[in-house]
Write a protein that holds these residues in place. Structure first.
Motif, short mmCIF file in Angstrom:
data_model
loop_
_atom_site.label_atom_id
_atom_site.label_comp_id
_atom_site.label_asym_id
_atom_site.label_seq_id
_atom_site.Cartn_x
_atom_site.Cartn_y
_atom_site.Cartn_z
N GLY A 6 -22.01 -2.03 41.99
CA GLY A 6 -22.37 -2.75 40.69
C GLY A 6 -21.00 -3.04 39.98
O GLY A 6 -20.39 -2.11 39.75
N ILE A 7 -21.21 -4.04 39.19
CA ILE A 7 -20.34 -4.35 38.14
C ILE A 7 -20.94 -4.82 36.83
O ILE A 7 -22.06 -4.97 36.89
CB ILE A 7 -19.26 -5.67 38.55
N PRO A 8 -20.40 -4.55 35.66
CA PRO A 8 -20.96 -4.38 34.41
C PRO A 8 -21.36 -6.09 34.15
O PRO A 8 -20.58 -7.02 34.57
CB PRO A 8 -20.00 -3.97 33.57
N HIS A 9 -22.64 -6.19 33.51
CA HIS A 9 -22.96 -7.47 33.05
C HIS A 9 -23.59 -7.47 31.87
O HIS A 9 -24.20 -6.50 31.35
CB HIS A 9 -24.12 -7.97 34.07
N PRO A 39 -24.58 -7.20 41.30
CA PRO A 39 -23.72 -6.96 42.53
C PRO A 39 -22.81 -7.47 42.68
O PRO A 39 -22.72 -8.78 42.45
CB PRO A 39 -24.92 -6.94 43.59
N LEU A 40 -21.67 -6.93 43.08
CA LEU A 40 -20.51 -7.71 43.42
C LEU A 40 -20.43 -7.50 44.96
O LEU A 40 -20.46 -6.48 45.49
CB LEU A 40 -19.18 -7.23 42.80
N LEU A 41 -20.17 -8.50 45.48
CA LEU A 41 -20.16 -8.54 47.27
C LEU A 41 -18.58 -8.59 47.45
O LEU A 41 -18.01 -9.72 47.19
CB LEU A 41 -20.81 -9.85 47.77
N THR A 47 -19.33 -19.67 47.81
CA THR A 47 -20.53 -20.42 47.61
C THR A 47 -21.58 -20.56 48.69
O THR A 47 -22.62 -20.19 48.72
CB THR A 47 -20.29 -22.01 47.14
N GLU A 48 -20.56 -20.52 50.13
CA GLU A 48 -21.51 -20.57 51.27
C GLU A 48 -22.04 -19.28 51.55
O GLU A 48 -23.23 -19.44 52.11
CB GLU A 48 -20.40 -21.08 52.29
N LEU A 49 -21.26 -18.35 51.33
CA LEU A 49 -21.68 -16.97 51.64
C LEU A 49 -22.96 -16.47 50.77
O LEU A 49 -24.09 -15.93 51.19
CB LEU A 49 -20.80 -15.98 51.55
N GLU A 65 -21.04 -13.21 42.41
CA GLU A 65 -19.80 -12.94 42.55
C GLU A 65 -19.46 -12.49 44.07
O GLU A 65 -20.25 -11.53 44.48
CB GLU A 65 -19.20 -12.30 41.60
N VAL A 66 -18.56 -13.08 44.59
CA VAL A 66 -18.02 -12.60 46.03
C VAL A 66 -16.57 -12.41 45.73
O VAL A 66 -15.76 -13.26 45.18
CB VAL A 66 -18.24 -13.48 47.01
N ALA A 67 -16.00 -11.21 46.15
CA ALA A 67 -14.48 -11.18 46.04
C ALA A 67 -14.16 -10.88 47.65
O ALA A 67 -14.48 -9.86 48.38
CB ALA A 67 -14.22 -9.93 45.36
#
Length: 544
Positions: A469-472, A479-481, A494-496, A512-514
């Motif tokens: 989890g990241i602050p919003h 969630p941050l993936l 974008t695809e994921l 968000e994806v990192a």
């Protein structure tokens, strides 16, 4: 033993209804519904229709202990169900429509629901499940005949026709106070959702506690706007404790997240108290800020479901003279566990000291035995520093899950393991510092990191995943993936994200994806989310 010579009366929801019907018959119940933007009647009217509904349920064949499901917003028809169902001896099973369809199917079948009362909004959900619900014999749409939408559902009727042919007299049965009254399932963050079966006794005691001066401080002078949904933990018992004290109730229907509608209801009905998750308060404040409007009648709001940012508290107080109370609980605690209200003598503290206390979840309410337990099983002192898992016991705390009596949800002393990690200061204020399970709470609702990880790992271009989890600014957490690409594979964020659509609930999908080269692991080979939280501690979601 010398026994006392006092009378005993069963603590039942029926007793709340009959008391309010006699003492507060003129008190208003106002609702925003799909077929009426401002429905208005009295508690006397509500309980009269509840008796008609009880007769209709009996004629349909609902018997003691049968589960009657609701899939509905906060409005007067749902309010009638809150009384007619448990007071006739059946169980009011409130269903959270935000759950994934597979979870809804599991919940309805696990509960063996015989009939479902649904808001028109949720008909598409049931249409997709209608051939997978063998115990459901009838569906009632909460509307009148003129407002009935087209549907492919079978054995369906509208609420007004369902009750219209029945008299408004009903001989309420004498119910043992330990009889089941309501059923609410957890969000199923690990495995299938779990059912919490409330009793008449637990609901009455919880309502007493909720109305106390150091909790909601309710009286007949209040006008209450319950934004917390009635499909989740009995709307924090407001439909019961408001009737108990004779407070006017204003139900927002499906508009519980609309700032303009909330402002209109607050001002036109002179609302004094409201309760909900931080997301709705942000929506209201944004509307008030943009429109320049005020809500002078509103003097306090209660925030639960997620931590409330100090900025929301300060803006409410600075711009609108509204005091914000933190609270904490869960489905298993009915939900009241702790409540944040100031103690005598705290008026001499500095503003910084007061702010630190206000950001904590609150003090235990009488009736809740709360302790902090370390990993070795030892109880931690209330010193504001020692941390451990929050464990609770009390008269409105579940002792086991529905049809899961053999689970390890409680310790050997009978305390419920909450999964939350916290410390408690010398004044008795609890502060949640972490969670033992890696779940994310967004807008007051749980998101399972494990299910998101399992869904993302299904893509052939993904080697390993983790979700934290990241602050919003709006949802408290999102969630941050975090993903590692498979060798010689390529995929964009974008695809994921698009790949996850249809595999998990839509509102679970990360924005968000990192991508990283590798994930940190513990000595046992598990992904170290502790290290990931440190690595991404400055990562803030940019989505709105």
């Amino acid at each position: 033993m010398l026994a006392g010579q006092m009378m005993t009366q069963p603590l039942t929801i029926t007793s709340i209804m009959q008391f309010a019907d006699r003492v507060f018959p003129e008190v208003e119940v106002v609702s925003f519904t799909a077929d009426n933007p401002r429905h208005r009647y009295t508690l006397k009217d509500a309980f009269k229709r509840a008796r008609q509904l009880a007769n209709a349920l009996a004629a349909f064949g609902i018997q003691t202990g049968d589960r009657v499901a609701t899939l509905a917003w906060n409005d007067y028809r749902h309010f009638e169900l809150y009384y007619a169902v448990p007071c006739s001896g059946a169980v009011c099973h409130t269903i959270n429509p935000r759950l994934f369809p597979e979870q809804l199917e599991y919940i309805i079948n696990h509960a063996d629901d015989k009939i479902i009362f649904t808001d028109p909004t949720f008909l598409p959900l049931l249409e997709n499940l209608q051939h997978k619900l063998p115990t459901v014999q009838k569906i009632i749409v909460l509307s009148d005949a003129a407002s009935m939408p087209q549907t492919t559902l079978q054995n369906i009727d509208n609420y007004e026709d369902f009750i219209s042919n029945y008299v408004d007299k009903f001989d309420w049965p004498e119910i043992d106070e330990n009889t089941a009254s309501g059923l609410c399932y957890t969000s199923g963050t690990t495995g299938n959702p779990k059912g919490v079966l409330y009793s008449h006794r637990s609901c009455v005691l919880h309502s007493y506690a909720a109305a106390l001066p150091d909790t909601m401080n309710l009286s007949s002078k209040d006008v209450i706007l319950p934004i917390v949904p009635m499909f989740h933990v009995n709307a924090w018992s407001i439909p019961y404790c408001a009737a108990m004290v004779g407070a006017k109730i204003v139900f927002p229907g499906s508009k519980m997240g609309d700032g303009e509608t909330l402002e209109t209801l607050i001002n036109s009905e002179q609302v004094t108290l409201s309760a909900g998750v931080p997301t709705v308060w942000l929506a209201l404040l944004n509307y008030l800020r943009d429109s320049g409007k005020k809500v002078p009648s509103l003097n306090r709001v209660i925030v639960g479901g997620a931590a409330c940012p100090l900025s929301i508290m300060e803006e409410f107080e600075r711009e609108h003279n509204i005091y914000t109370h933190h609270s904490w609980g869960m489905t298993e605690t009915s939900p009241l566990g702790v409540f944040n209200s100031p103690k005598a003598g705290m008026e001499n503290l500095s503003q910084d000291e007061l702010n630190k206390i206000r950001l904590k979840q609150g003090r235990p309410v009488f009736g809740v035995d709360l302790r902090i337990v370390a990993d070795d099983g030892s109880e931690q002192p209330w010193d504001g520093e020692s941390i451990g898992e929050v464990r609770v016991k009390g008269n409105w705390i579940c002792k086991s899950y529905y049809k899961l009596e053999g689970s390890d949800s409680h310790d050997n002393k009978g305390y419920l393991r909450t999964g939350d990690v916290a410390c408690i200061d010398q004044r008795g204020y609890m502060h949640i510092t972490d969670r033992t399970k890696d779940v994310i709470k967004s807008g007051g609702e749980w998101i399972s990191s494990i299910e998101l990880e399992n869904a993302a790992i299904g893509h052939p271009a993904i080697h390993e995943t983790a979700v934290i989890g990241i602050p919003h600014p709006k949802w408290s957490e999102r969630p941050l993936l975090i993903a590692v690409k498979a060798p010689d594979k390529n995929i964009s964020a974008t695809e994921l994200i698009a790949y996850l659509e249809g595999k998990v609930a839509k509102w679970w999908i990360p924005e968000e994806v990192a991508f990283v080269d590798k994930l940190p692991h513990t000595a046992t080979g598990k992904v170290s989310k502790k290290d990931l939280r440190i690595q991404f501690e400055k990562f803030t979601s940019s989505s709105s």
